[in-house]
Design an enzyme around this catalytic site. Structure first.
Site, PDB file in Angstrom:
ATOM      1  CG  ASP A 210      -3.923  -1.796   3.745  1.00  0.00           C
ATOM      2  OD1 ASP A 210      -4.449  -1.417   2.323  1.00  0.00           O
ATOM      3  OD2 ASP A 210      -3.238  -1.148   4.768  1.00  0.00           O
TER       4      ASP A 210
ATOM      5  CG  ASP B 134      -1.790   1.070   1.588  1.00  0.00           C
ATOM      6  OD1 ASP B 134      -2.469   1.713   0.239  1.00  0.00           O
ATOM      7  OD2 ASP B 134      -2.203   1.732   2.336  1.00  0.00           O
TER       8      ASP B 134
ATOM      9  CG  ASP C  29      -0.866   1.804   7.285  1.00  0.00           C
ATOM     10  OD1 ASP C  29      -1.715   1.717   6.871  1.00  0.00           O
ATOM     11  OD2 ASP C  29      -0.432   3.078   8.005  1.00  0.00           O
TER      12      ASP C  29
END
Length: 817
Positions: free
Chosen positions: A709, A507, A705
């Site tokens: 996700d 990400d 995080d």
């Protein structure tokens, strides 16, 4: 002399808490208890309650050097050993103790009980869990606490086995010397007579068997539970040798004539029985010692948290045990002290060493509003903090639990060893019987003796203890090593899978970048930068947009004046408008400017250039005229570029998956050299991306995080949670990085590869050792070289194989990550 020493204690001026040993100021208003004519002072209510529950336990102690009774509350001299408080009558006794504590205490475990609710499990069969100590019903091994206590001292079985080894080693040595004497010219049998000679061996060997009877109990458990293992072979081999020798001593006539000598006496193997059992015991002591060392990482982590915290209540401060702290308590942390629990700095500033939690050696500056983690070390300043997570909810407690769980877990590669061992033990018994039959049928005289020696040697040398240790030892050491480097492994399967990963999905926000937008560019038109920022900040103080905080903070950092706005209006998807100092101000994208009929022709090209750099550019209009541009960006973490290069060097394909705009994502990817970019995607799209890559035959890891996700983390072969992120992300991941940057992933990959390499080395050695050792013990070399292993040599070789595996696994403690 005793009275003089006791008098010195009473007048020394020392006042100790008799429970925890802390020095207490009697005038500080601490809890007190009157007992048997003496007033006892305590550092906290918890210690007072423990004393009142059992005062005699805490009233006095015995000086381990001279044996004198010492009053704990007034003892001037005290030390700690293996978590146990030791009191002395004088400085001389304390000095003697500290020079050689083992001489006075031995290896007795500390009397501190395990915490209430402790669960126990088997190190070889982790599916066995119970709420009290005992033996494993499958293999018979002593159960161990699932999470060690920092004050628990050495494992009781380790202490017990060392004591038994000290007793049995001389006994086995004596039996060995008696039997081997005749082979080196010392005629013990002629001096003593054959009967006394054999009976002395019997008595010595029987004592060894008695002190190692737990091995036979484990062997019986393996038979009763139909789970053949190393104890099955050890029990069969040594039990057969001992029982055969007893029959040969008491009733030699029951044995075939070819086994009896000229005097009608049959050979005995008491020395083989005793020496084999002692060698097995030595191997167990070494294995337990190694397991103690693998627990050092957990104990070191647990030891980071102080025993007490300084709680501030109004104008008073007091030291209290951690277990009485509650969320919201205000605590003072002084220079050189450890942060007691997780919380937020409310007053003061300092630098905090977080290396034992994050693996990063540079102290971190902490000011008001910043988070601090329990167990980290306050270096310089003093500060007040508000407790936010206490007890088992602290980061340190969660780390300890995760490491302990990982050390008990089994890697998939262990299934291979378990499957082999399941067939191996019955096969070894079969080979031993075949060797016995072959030697009895075709061997030289006395054939039955040779047959017996070969069968026992096969069962002893083939013990699959090295096979059973190959994977667990490596996993235990690796989990502890990872914890010290800020890499938390949830289970062994995640570690094994991560070593095979081909593609890593990252990400952007919070993983590659800091996750906190900052003001980067201010480009005014027709006014100075300070004026432009004053207007922008005044307008954005009324906004809840994520970028508003960055603009306001950036304006304040650059010295912009503070103004208020009126008539504030947020235009969804476009920006905000309002009045500042009576002037109409607008801040937003090109669509907002178009709605307000503001000409941005002179700024559009520059805005596009900023967007291409990965920044979010916003137009500013004042009274219907373009007044400039401001841009914010989520900066790339300083550690990210080097980490990306290292991950490429480790053979990983790097894929970025982000919900950000294509231009911003491309700019970041170009700067970092990322292989593949997927921008503007939803959590469902991230999940689909993981499935797509897996469909290409790739092994995929996902790092993130946030809550968004979590689905992709769960779908990936290995999920990696940045420790700064949401709890749900951590729960969905197999690996958690305590510090949220990519260098942790580099360390995790190196650790995974080193661990699997170590496991393969261990398994290779164990398989090769057993494959080569069994035929040699069976006697295949005898026709060519006249070589037939004795059971004692077989036992030594078996122990050496376990030691080799343990030593190889412990090398991971020094692995550079």
């Amino acid at each position: 002399m005793g009275e003089a020493r006791e008098h010195k204690q009473e007048t020394s001026g020392i006042t100790r808490d008799p429970v925890c040993g802390m020095t207490v100021d009697p005038a500080a208003g601490k809890p007190v208890v009157a007992y048997r004519g003496h007033t006892y002072h305590f550092c906290a209510e918890g210690c007072r309650r423990r004393f009142e529950a059992d005062p005699e336990t805490y009233r006095t102690a015995e000086d381990p050097v001279c044996g004198m009774t010492v009053e704990r509350a007034t003892a001037e001299h005290m030390a700690k050993h293996a978590g146990e408080r030791v009191y002395f009558c004088s400085a001389g006794c304390q000095a003697k103790f500290e020079r050689d504590p083992q001489h006075y205490l031995g290896d007795r475990p500390a009397p501190e009980p395990m915490p209430e609710g402790t669960l126990y499990t088997c190190p070889m069969d982790p599916e066995i869990v119970q709420d009290h100590p005992g033996d494993c019903p499958i293999c018979g091994m002593a159960l161990e606490p699932m999470t060690p206590s920092p004050d628990s001292g050495p494992h009781p079985e380790y202490v017990d086995f060392k004591r038994r080894l000290r007793i049995t080693a001389p006994l086995a040595g004596a039996v060995f010397l008696l039997e081997m004497g005749s082979h080196v010219g010392i005629p013990f049998v002629d001096w003593m007579g054959h009967t006394a000679f054999v009976w002395l061996q019997f008595l010595l060997a029987t004592a060894v068997v008695w002190f190692t009877r737990m091995f036979f109990r484990r062997a019986w458990s393996s038979v009763r539970n139909r789970s053949p293992n190393m104890w099955t072979l050890i029990g069969l081999g040594t039990g057969a040798a001992y029982l055969f020798s007893v029959v040969a001593m008491l009733a030699p006539g029951l044995l075939p004539a070819q086994m009896r000598g000229d005097m009608g006496m049959a050979p005995v193997y008491f020395e083989a029985t005793a020496v084999i059992l002692v060698l097995v015991l030595l191997g167990q002591v070494m294995e337990l010692a190694a397991r103690e060392r693998t627990g050092d990482a957990i104990r070191a982590l647990m030891g980071l948290a102080p025993k007490t915290a300084r709680r501030v209540t109004g104008q008073t401060e007091e030291d209290v045990p951690l277990d009485v702290l509650r969320t919201g308590d205000i605590l003072r942390v002084r220079p050189g002290e450890s942060v007691p629990v997780d919380g937020v700095v409310t007053e003061g500033r300092s630098s905090v060493d977080e290396s034992m939690i994050t693996g990063e050696p540079v102290p971190v500056e902490k000011v008001q509003g910043e988070a601090v983690t329990g167990g980290t070390l306050n270096k310089s300043g003093s500060f007040l903090m508000k407790a936010e997570s206490v007890g088992e909810d602290t980061t340190l407690s969660r780390i300890v639990q995760m490491v302990a769980s990982a050390q008990r877990s089994r890697a998939p590669i262990q299934a291979v060893a378990d499957k082999v061992a399941g067939y191996f033990v019955p096969a070894v018994v079969g080979i031993a019987l075949l060797a016995f039959a072959a030697w009895w049928a075709f061997g030289p005289a006395p054939a039955l003796s040779y047959a017996f020696v070969a069968a026992v040697s096969v069962m002893i040398i083939a013990c699959p203890c090295a096979l059973g240790l190959a994977t667990p030892m490596s996993i235990m050491v690796a989990s502890g090593r990872g914890a010290n480097a800020g890499v938390l492994i949830r289970d062994a399967e995640a570690l094994e899978r991560f070593a095979r990963v081909d593609a890593l999905i990252l990400d952007k926000t919070g993983t590659l970048t800091e996750g906190k937008p900052t003001l980067t560019d201010v480009e005014p038109r027709g006014m100075d930068a300070a004026e432009l920022l004053t207007l922008v900040a005044a307008l954005e103080r009324g906004s809840e947009h994520p970028l508003a905080e960055a603009l306001v903070a950036g304006a304040e950092d650059r010295g912009a004046a503070r103004e208020d706005s009126s008539d504030f209006e947020a235009v969804t998807g476009k920006g905000v408008t309002g009045r500042v100092r009576g002037r109409r101000v607008a801040l937003g994208n090109a669509a907002l400017m178009e709605d307000l009929q503001v000409d941005t022709a002179g700024l559009a090209e520059r805005a596009a250039a900023l967007q291409a750099e990965g920044k979010t550019a916003m137009f500013v209009a004042v009274d219907g005229e373009a007044a400039g541009l401001v841009a914010v960006a989520d900066r790339i973490k300083a550690t990210t570029p080097d980490a990306i290069r290292a991950l490429h060097d480790l053979g990983l394909r790097i894929v970025m998956a982000t919900g950000d705009a294509e231009a911003t994502a491309r700019a970041v990817a170009t700067e970092l050299g990322i292989d593949e970019v997927h921008a503007g995607i939803s959590p469902e799209d991230k999940n689909a991306l993981v499935k797509s890559l897996k469909g290409e035959g790739l092994s995929v890891a996902m790092a993130g995080d946030g809550v968004n996700d979590a689905p992709a983390l769960a779908e990936a072969d290995v999920g990696i949670a940045m420790g700064t992120g949401a709890d749900v992300a951590v729960e969905s991941a197999g690996i958690t990085l305590v510090k949220g940057d990519l260098t942790g992933i580099v360390r995790a990959r190196r650790l995974a590869e080193a661990t699997m390499r170590n496991i393969r080395q261990n398994l290779f050695f164990a398989f090769v050792y057993n494959s080569a050792g069994v035929p040699v013990a069976a006697g295949v070399l005898y026709p060519f070289l006249g070589l037939l292993l004795s059971p004692m040599v077989a036992a030594a070789a078996m122990s050496l194989s376990s030691v080799s595996v343990i030593g190889n696994a412990l090398r991971l403690r020094a692995q550079k990550l």
